[in-house]
Enzyme design. Structure first.
Site, PDB file in Angstrom:
ATOM      1  CG  ASN A  13      11.246  -4.731  -8.071  1.00 44.75           C
ATOM      2  OD1 ASN A  13      11.312  -5.588  -8.954  1.00 44.75           O
ATOM      3  ND2 ASN A  13      10.203  -3.920  -7.951  1.00 44.75           N
ATOM      4  CD  GLU A 170       8.448   0.053  -3.571  1.00 40.37           C
ATOM      5  OE1 GLU A 170       9.679   0.038  -3.657  1.00 40.37           O
ATOM      6  OE2 GLU A 170       7.702  -0.413  -4.449  1.00 40.37           O
ATOM      7  N   GLY A 176      11.555   5.665  -9.166  1.00 40.19           N
ATOM      8  CA  GLY A 176      12.180   5.905 -10.475  1.00 40.19           C
ATOM      9  C   GLY A 176      12.299   7.380 -10.826  1.00 40.19           C
TER      10      GLY A 176
HETATM   11  P1  13P Z   1      13.549   2.836  -7.809  1.00 44.28           P
HETATM   12  O1  13P Z   1      14.531   2.434  -6.745  1.00 44.28           O
HETATM   13  O2  13P Z   1      14.065   2.645  -9.198  1.00 44.28           O
HETATM   14  O3  13P Z   1      12.969   4.198  -7.549  1.00 44.28           O
HETATM   15  O4  13P Z   1      12.320   1.800  -7.693  1.00 44.28           O
HETATM   16  C1  13P Z   1      11.764   1.570  -6.463  1.00 44.28           C
HETATM   17  C2  13P Z   1      10.830   0.422  -6.568  1.00 44.28           C
HETATM   18  O5  13P Z   1       9.810   0.491  -7.207  1.00 44.28           O
HETATM   19  C3  13P Z   1      11.218  -0.828  -5.882  1.00 44.28           C
HETATM   20  O6  13P Z   1      10.181  -1.743  -5.888  1.00 44.28           O
END
Ligand code: 13P
Length: 255
Positions: A13, A170, A176
């Protein structure tokens, strides 16, 4: 390792990142590396990059997705993009109900449900995102949140309509932040999700649905996450923007 009923899916993503030139360059690297992928590979790119990336990925097995859509087919909806437009530009997939959209752009289970109907009608593979915030986890609301998001987002369909659907668990606190859910936490949540899907749509359906994990997935932690029996893939943010880390994640090894 995931059941043989479910082909693992690693989806990047890209969120709101990369210029056209950078998008094309990264898509080329993914295409060139896909022969070594352990399962299916997809990239979900900004709207402005879709057509160019579609050109690069043509003839390869890498799937292409948008990051959102609107539920109407066309008309006076300034700023929105329809599922037909996504297909026209070269997409086979679309992310729906990402927590960033829920938090910043008012996506709700109800609007996710409308977008899901539009995505399925257009023949897209929807990746429906669910997940609890830190506060919800700390106050023991995780299961209730996941149950509500699943029931609300997926309501009104027959199991056959949903055969393409992919769920992405998630946890918001892991996105993040560099704070990945432990493999045990991910497995526990994925098993719960599958149990809810069984309640809603039956055992055969639940056993066939791919449930991806998302939240600080990296080249270093992907193997142990993917070794969990109910983790069928990953939705990868930050680490999907760098060629080397994404190629390593695509080639995860669970043995
Ligand atoms: P990160 O891998 O940057 O933590 O983001 C995860 C995410 O929101 C994927 O949709």
């Amino acid at each position: 390792m995931t059941s043989p009923l479910r082909r693992p899916l690693i989806a990047g993503n890209w969120k709101m990142n990369l210029t056209l030139v950078q998008s094309v360059e990264l898509a080329r690297a993914v295409k060139d590396g896909v022969a070594a992928a352990a399962g299916e590979t997809a990239v979900c790119v900004p709207f402005t990059s879709i057509a160019a990336v579609a050109g690069v990925l043509k003839g390869s097995s890498v799937r292409l997705g948008g990051q959102d859509c609107f539920w109407e087919a066309s008309g006076a909806f300034t700023g929105e993009v329809s599922t037909g437009m996504l297909v026209d530009a070269g997409c086979q997939m679309v992310i729906l109900g990402h927590s960033e959209r829920r938090k910043l752009f008012n996506d709700t289970d109800e609007t996710v449900n409308k977008k899901l109907a539009a995505a399925l009608k257009a023949g897209l593979t929807p990746i429906v995102c669910i997940g609890e915030t830190l506060e919800e986890r700390e106050t023991q609301k995780t299961w209730r949140v996941l149950e509500t998001q699943l029931a609300g987002g997926l309501q009104g369909f027959a199991p056959a309509d949903l055969s393409k659907v992919v769920i992405a668990y998630e946890p918001v606190w892991a996105i993040g932040t560099g704070k990945t859910a432990s493999p045990a936490q991910a497995q526990e949540a994925h098993l719960f999700v599958r149990g809810q899907l069984e309640k809603l749509y039956g055992k055969a359906f639940a056993l066939g649905v791919r449930v991806l994990y998302g939240g600080s997935v990296t080249a270093e932690n992907v193997d142990t996450l993917m070794a969990q029996p109910d983790v069928d893939g990953a939705l990868v943010g930050g680490a999907s923007l760098k060629k080397d880390s994404f190629l390593r994640i695509m080639g995860f090894a669970t043995a």
